[in-house]
Scaffold this active site. Structure first.
Site, PDB file in Angstrom:
ATOM      1  N   HIS A  57       0.745  -1.322   0.025  1.00 34.54           N
ATOM      2  CA  HIS A  57      -0.029   0.185   0.036  1.00 34.54           C
ATOM      3  C   HIS A  57       0.989   1.270  -0.249  1.00 34.54           C
ATOM      4  O   HIS A  57       2.215   1.217   0.114  1.00 34.54           O
ATOM      5  CB  HIS A  57      -1.048  -0.007   1.378  1.00 34.54           C
ATOM      6  N   HIS A  59       1.300   3.918   2.074  1.00 36.34           N
ATOM      7  CA  HIS A  59       1.907   4.635   3.168  1.00 36.34           C
ATOM      8  C   HIS A  59       3.534   4.641   3.331  1.00 36.34           C
ATOM      9  O   HIS A  59       4.056   3.737   2.796  1.00 36.34           O
ATOM     10  CB  HIS A  59       1.311   3.993   4.563  1.00 36.34           C
ATOM     11  N   ASP A  61       5.616   4.453   5.373  1.00 33.01           N
ATOM     12  CA  ASP A  61       6.377   3.506   6.174  1.00 33.01           C
ATOM     13  C   ASP A  61       6.647   2.232   5.312  1.00 33.01           C
ATOM     14  O   ASP A  61       7.026   1.114   5.871  1.00 33.01           O
ATOM     15  CB  ASP A  61       6.000   3.240   7.677  1.00 33.01           C
ATOM     16  N   HIS A  62       6.057   2.175   4.159  1.00 38.63           N
ATOM     17  CA  HIS A  62       5.948   0.892   3.248  1.00 38.63           C
ATOM     18  C   HIS A  62       6.653   1.073   1.922  1.00 38.63           C
ATOM     19  O   HIS A  62       6.899   0.139   1.272  1.00 38.63           O
ATOM     20  CB  HIS A  62       4.778   0.461   3.242  1.00 38.63           C
ATOM     21  N   HIS A 114      -7.559  -0.710   4.994  1.00 34.33           N
ATOM     22  CA  HIS A 114      -6.560   0.215   5.736  1.00 34.33           C
ATOM     23  C   HIS A 114      -6.322   1.319   4.849  1.00 34.33           C
ATOM     24  O   HIS A 114      -6.150   2.608   5.029  1.00 34.33           O
ATOM     25  CB  HIS A 114      -5.184  -0.684   5.882  1.00 34.33           C
ATOM     26  N   ASP A 133      -0.416  -3.911   6.122  1.00 39.56           N
ATOM     27  CA  ASP A 133      -1.271  -3.303   7.549  1.00 39.56           C
ATOM     28  C   ASP A 133      -2.580  -3.881   7.540  1.00 39.56           C
ATOM     29  O   ASP A 133      -3.426  -3.041   7.980  1.00 39.56           O
ATOM     30  CB  ASP A 133      -1.135  -1.783   7.451  1.00 39.56           C
ATOM     31  N   HIS A 171       3.911  -4.935  10.671  1.00 39.12           N
ATOM     32  CA  HIS A 171       4.548  -4.341  12.039  1.00 39.12           C
ATOM     33  C   HIS A 171       4.546  -5.181  12.978  1.00 39.12           C
ATOM     34  O   HIS A 171       3.841  -6.509  13.117  1.00 39.12           O
ATOM     35  CB  HIS A 171       3.498  -3.219  12.655  1.00 39.12           C
TER      36      HIS A 171
HETATM   37 FE    FE Z   1       2.556   0.607   8.249  1.00 38.15          FE
HETATM   38 ZN    ZN Z   2      -0.134   1.418   6.645  1.00 36.45          ZN
END
Ligand code: FE
Ligand code: ZN
Length: 242
Positions: A57, A59, A61-62, A114, A133, A171
């Site tokens: 996805h 985001h 942090d990915h 998400h 996530d 995570h």
């Molecule tokens: Fe994440």
């Molecule tokens: Zn995420």
């Protein structure tokens, strides 16, 4: 083609970047690289060649390591269309598309909620799924861009896979999720056992993933919810649980 193996690169606070490798050739795909440098260092230490990045996805942090890893390796980046807002994507994929890593095939699932374009990569023959996530060990992702109906359907779809399929999540949330699960289902001895296991692992700084479909069926309250109403109630309760 050798048997694929998977290892984790822990980055940021609690993210895992997954390295899917063919141990014979060193060909490797990096799943959801939050950042580039620690991933490149981990690959170099094991003499791996990152030929692909797979994003679940958009985001940051990915996806934050996408460009740095491509610059360093020339790899291709495969992602859902929504990731184009943060990075240049070489191949956009969605439900039913097939992705190959060192000869092993994955099918893409659309699992929105998400984020609206969130996908999973299911390697059926290798018995593993990368869910970003959407599902966590004993938990599920927050509903940023979708509905409880969608997320509940995602839980049911993943939980319908064979019990020994390994689930790779984005995570390290297991311990906090286990505490909530024990609160949601106080009589569930599998949850209490897993809470103790997760606490012991985290005390030693060890990873609690991957999980398995069978473990989630037994201990994940979001999977075990009887209907979408119960799921939605748990999800909103978890949002404020501490
Ligand atoms: Fe994440
Ligand atoms: Zn995420």
């Amino acid at each position: 083609m050798g048997r694929l193996t998977v290892s984790a690169v822990p980055v940021l606070n609690d993210n895992y970047v997954w390295l899917i490798r063919d141990p014979d050739s060193g060909e490797t795909a990096a799943v959801d690289p939050s950042v580039a440098d620690p991933v490149l260092q981990a690959a170099a230490a094991d003499e791996l060649h990152i030929t692909q990045v797979l994003n679940t996805h958009w985001h940051p942090d990915h996806t934050g390591g996408n460009d740095g890893i491509r610059d360093a390796t020339g790899c291709t980046i495969t992602a859902p269309a929504e990731a184009e807002r943060v990075s240049r994507i070489d191949r956009i994929v969605s439900e039913g598309d097939r992705v190959t890593v060192a000869g092993a095939e994955a099918v893409v699932w659309d699992i929105p909620a998400h984020t609206s374009g969130h996908i999973a990569y299911y390697f059926e023959d290798a018995g593993m799924i990368f869910v970003g996530d959407t599902m966590f060990a004993m938990g599920c992702g927050r509903l940023f861009e979708g509905t409880a109906e969608q997320m509940y359907a995602n839980m049911q779809r993943i939980a319908a896979l064979p019990g020994d399929v390994r689930i790779y999540c984005g995570h390290e949330y297991t311990l906090a999720n286990a505490r909530f699960a024990a609160h949601a289902e106080p009589g569930n001895s599998d949850i209490l056992r897993r809470l103790e296991d997760a606490a012991a692992l985290r005390e030693r700084g060890l990873i609690t993933l991957p999980t398995t479909v069978a473990e989630e069926r037994a201990t994940n309250p979001f999977v075990r919810a009887r209907d979408v109403q119960e799921f939605a109630r748990l999800r909103s309760e978890k949002d404020s649980f501490r």
